[in-house]
Design a protein around this motif. Structure first.
Motif, mmCIF file in Angstrom:
data_model
loop_
_atom_site.group_PDB
_atom_site.id
_atom_site.type_symbol
_atom_site.label_atom_id
_atom_site.label_comp_id
_atom_site.label_asym_id
_atom_site.label_seq_id
_atom_site.Cartn_x
_atom_site.Cartn_y
_atom_site.Cartn_z
ATOM 1 N N SER A 1 40.626 39.480 35.783
ATOM 2 C CA SER A 1 40.429 38.964 36.763
ATOM 3 C C SER A 1 41.680 38.348 37.467
ATOM 4 O O SER A 1 42.158 38.528 38.618
ATOM 5 N N ASP B 1 30.341 37.972 38.170
ATOM 6 C CA ASP B 1 30.896 38.313 37.008
ATOM 7 C C ASP B 1 30.185 37.622 36.081
ATOM 8 O O ASP B 1 29.998 38.126 34.819
ATOM 9 N N HIS C 1 28.140 39.199 32.655
ATOM 10 C CA HIS C 1 28.656 39.218 31.424
ATOM 11 C C HIS C 1 27.664 38.816 30.439
ATOM 12 O O HIS C 1 27.613 39.329 29.383
ATOM 13 N N HIS D 1 37.056 44.122 40.260
ATOM 14 C CA HIS D 1 36.556 45.133 39.260
ATOM 15 C C HIS D 1 35.286 45.329 39.116
ATOM 16 O O HIS D 1 34.433 44.533 39.788
ATOM 17 N N PHE E 1 31.651 46.621 36.288
ATOM 18 C CA PHE E 1 31.071 46.117 34.995
ATOM 19 C C PHE E 1 30.528 47.247 34.107
ATOM 20 O O PHE E 1 30.024 48.249 34.750
ATOM 21 N N HIS F 1 34.680 44.214 31.215
ATOM 22 C CA HIS F 1 35.348 45.125 32.265
ATOM 23 C C HIS F 1 36.763 45.288 31.597
ATOM 24 O O HIS F 1 37.591 45.712 32.186
HETATM 25 ZN ZN LIG Z 1 34.874 38.751 33.768
#
Ligand SMILES: [Zn+2]
Length: 666
Positions: free
Chosen positions: A140, A430, A434, A481, A483, A631
């Motif tokens: 990130s 994000d 995760h 991005h 995942f 990622h």
């Molecule tokens: Zn992340």
């Protein structure tokens, strides 16, 4: 071809195409210098001809002069007319950038197919949708720096969450370095042209920049202790064997009324470093199934498995200095044991010790208008869930309240925003990915749809944004991005040790964090951060032993061996691609960049131990934490997404293309 993303690069020509498609009017802005130039040249020529006409009478006749004057006159008229037109376009334009960290194209498509994301669908149908190539490494802070500057990491100089100082081998977090941007961030360019900007929670913006407009700092803002988020657990249970616990533990006796404390920032008093504290009294009320906590002059009652509201508090550092924070409490257990989670103490936006916004008063104004909000750069407490202080529901409840606060700020500020660039960032896509990726394979789990529910929340924010849009506004939605599942972790330092490139002191087989046990006199290479290997280079590292002439052969040798590395559990290779500095155009003078960038296949990434310079027993091990999506792979494994509210004809856009395009619009 882009060596990073294995996709064709977006060339200058394609950028102009994006600009034109987004707003045909902006094409005029690019060309508006031409008539000015023409007018200037013609006027100079004409006056020269007037002045020297006697000398040039032989070559020119009077009508040439008249023609020149006429051209100049026409050019000035065209220029004035165009300037007026362009000025109107620029002054009324709103470009809205809505960022969702880690929004993944495959998951987004799944939601679109299920018809649960009607607003994303609307933007896709009317405008443009594509995957968005991310940076190497796809982290990130790196990718958002590329968004902010429109440059690859080689130009902006941010390569990882974690950096090392070659002189001392000390590790540092990249967030503390953003004030020295090597490339120009977009707000500097817009500010120069008096184009207003509002930026909410963009990563790498702490400390806040001085700009034409407003900025509320994002990822990188510390808690009151100066860390990225330190939780406290007040508990009657015994945690003395929890050596790897991340956070503070305060032990209390198991009574119905308990006097205890919480810890605040450290400070220097004469030669001593002290920790400020603040008394808390906890009273258990079993009948009401709640705890009542007395903090300074406030009495806060919180039910079992519930969160409190934001509670302000003040640490007296000395006679002159006070540190103002806000926190939330969560009752993990009421009986038979008492366990209270104290959130990382966020900087109180109304009285920050150091600015967290520009202007300084902006953070306070927002708080006064909409109430307290989390100011911490990474507000989702993933460690609380990882360490099972939170269960999944508690984590989601915390996330919901963070998003609610930020959504309120985002929508209200957008509604007020008149012209220029408006940027809003949401990180729940994000954080939840995760922590909840492990449930995607578990069809029977009640959390099987949690990530898609988060996408539904993002879709709602898109819908609210569309409702606030004016006719000529342009909306750009993007992620840094995507995942993928995280199943195995690899310790690159352990691999370097077992292949003889890293040597530990004495006859140690494992080494502590922060490269503490590395024998630098015999070490050729070491790993720091999530995708980087560094050579122990003479004249760069203070105890370097690798000569510059040996660099190429070492690069090749390590790459060949690492690419052959197999995961013993699955018998498959783990590394897709390794990038040398030259492939990423990193200049030789750059002392901060890794020497090799490791692009993992999805499923395997660097271990946390490896990232902070520890050497552990196994090279490859199974991931056991709840942190199950990631990622930090090769960038081609985790592209982000790009949606634009207008038609764009462009193939394979990358995250570095977005900012030049937006600047082109103005
Ligand atoms: Zn992340």
């Amino acid at each position: 071809m882009c060596v990073i993303c294995q996709l064709p690069l977006t060339h200058e020509a394609e950028r102009i195409i994006i600009v034109k498609y987004l707003d045909p009017g902006s094409g005029q802005a690019i060309q508006s210098a031409v008539p000015t130039l023409l007018a200037f040249i013609s006027a100079v020529l004409a006056s020269m001809l007037f002045f020297f006409r006697r000398f040039f009478q032989f070559f020119f006749k009077k009508k040439v002069v008249l023609i020149c004057l006429l051209i100049a006159f026409l050019a000035i008229i065209v220029f004035v007319f165009q300037k007026k037109q362009t000025g109107e376009v620029v002054t009324n334009k709103r470009v809205i950038v809505l960022a969702f960290d880690g929004l993944d194209p495959i998951l987004l498509n799944e939601g679109l197919k299920k018809k649960i994301l009607p607003n994303f669908q609307k933007v896709k149908d009317k405008g443009f949708y594509s995957e968005l190539a991310t940076t190497m490494p796809p982290q990130s802070p790196v990718a958002w720096a590329s968004f902010t500057t429109g440059e690859a990491p080689a130009k902006h100089g941010i390569y990882d969450f974690i950096t090392r100082d070659p002189k001392t081998y000390q590790l540092n977090l990249t967030f503390s370095e953003n004030s020295q941007w090597k490339a120009t961030p977009f707000w500097e360019i817009l500010s120069k042209h008096n184009i207003p900007t509002t930026i909410l929670f963009l990563p790498n913006t702490y400390p806040p920049a001085n700009l034409e407009g407003k900025m509320l700092s994002g990822m990188g803002v510390p808690d009151l202790l100066g860390t990225l988020g330190t939780l406290t657990l007040i508990s009657t249970k015994d945690y003395s064997n929890e050596k790897n616990f991340r956070g503070k533990i305060i032990s209390i006796p198991n009574n119905d009324t308990i006097d205890t404390h919480i810890e605040g920032p450290k400070y220097k008093s004469l030669k001593e470093t002290k920790t400020s504290t603040l008394p808390i009294q906890i009273k258990r009320n079993t009948k009401e199934n709640a705890l009542t906590m007395q903090i300074q002059d406030q009495s806060v009652t919180v039910g079992n498995k519930k969160f409190s509201d934001w509670t302000p508090l003040t640490f007296d550092i000395d006679f002159f200095t006070k540190a103002h924070g806000i926190l939330k409490l969560y009752v993990k257990e009421l009986s038979p044991d008492i366990e209270v989670y104290v959130s990382p103490i966020n900087i109180n936006p109304e009285k920050p010790l150091h600015p967290i916004s520009h202007p300084n008063s902006y953070a306070k104004d927002i708080s006064k208008e909409y109430g307290f909000y989390s100011t911490l750069g990474l507000p989702h407490d993933t460690w609380a869930l990882n360490q099972e202080i939170f269960d999944e529901d508690a984590f989601l409840a915390q996330s919901e309240s963070i998003v609610k606060d930020r959504e309120k700020i985002y929508l209200a500020e957008l509604a007020k925003f008149e012209k220029g660039l408006f940027f809003g960032y949401f990180g729940m896509t994000d954080s939840i990915s995760h922590m909840f990726f492990r449930f995607l394979k578990d069809k029977d789990s009640k959390y099987n749809n949690t990530i898609l529910d988060t996408y539904k929340k993002a879709d709602e924010i898109v819908g609210q944004t569309l409702n606030l849009m004016k006719k000529d506004d342009i909306l750009i939605i993007l992620s840094d991005h995507g995942f993928k599942s995280f199943d195995y972790e690899i310790n690159l330092n352990t691999w370097l040790l077992s292949n003889g490139y890293l040597v530990l002191k004495g006859d140690k087989s494992e080494g502590k964090e922060l490269l503490e046990d590395v024998d630098w006199s015999k070490t050729e290479a070491y790993a720091i951060g999530y995708n980087g290997i560094y050579f122990n280079l003479k004249d760069r590292e203070s105890k370097g032993i690798v000569q510059e002439v040996e660099r190429k052969s070492l690069e090749k040798e390590i790459s060949v061996k690492l690419l052959a590395l197999k995961n013993p559990y699955s018998n498959t290779t783990v590394i897709k691609k390794i990038y040398a500095r030259e492939q990423l155009n990193i200049p030789k003078t750059d002392k901060n960049a890794p020497d090799l960038f490791i692009g993992f296949y999805q499923g395997t990434r660097s271990s946390w131990d490896s990232a902070v310079g520890a050497v552990t027993k196994d090279v490859v091990s199974k991931r056991e934490s709840k942190w199950s999506g990631d990622h930090l792979f090769d960038p081609s494994e985790v592209p982000g997404v790009l949606l634009v509210s207008k038609k764009v004809d462009i193939k394979n856009p990358g995250i570095t293309d977005i900012m030049p395009t937006i600047l082109g619009l103005f």
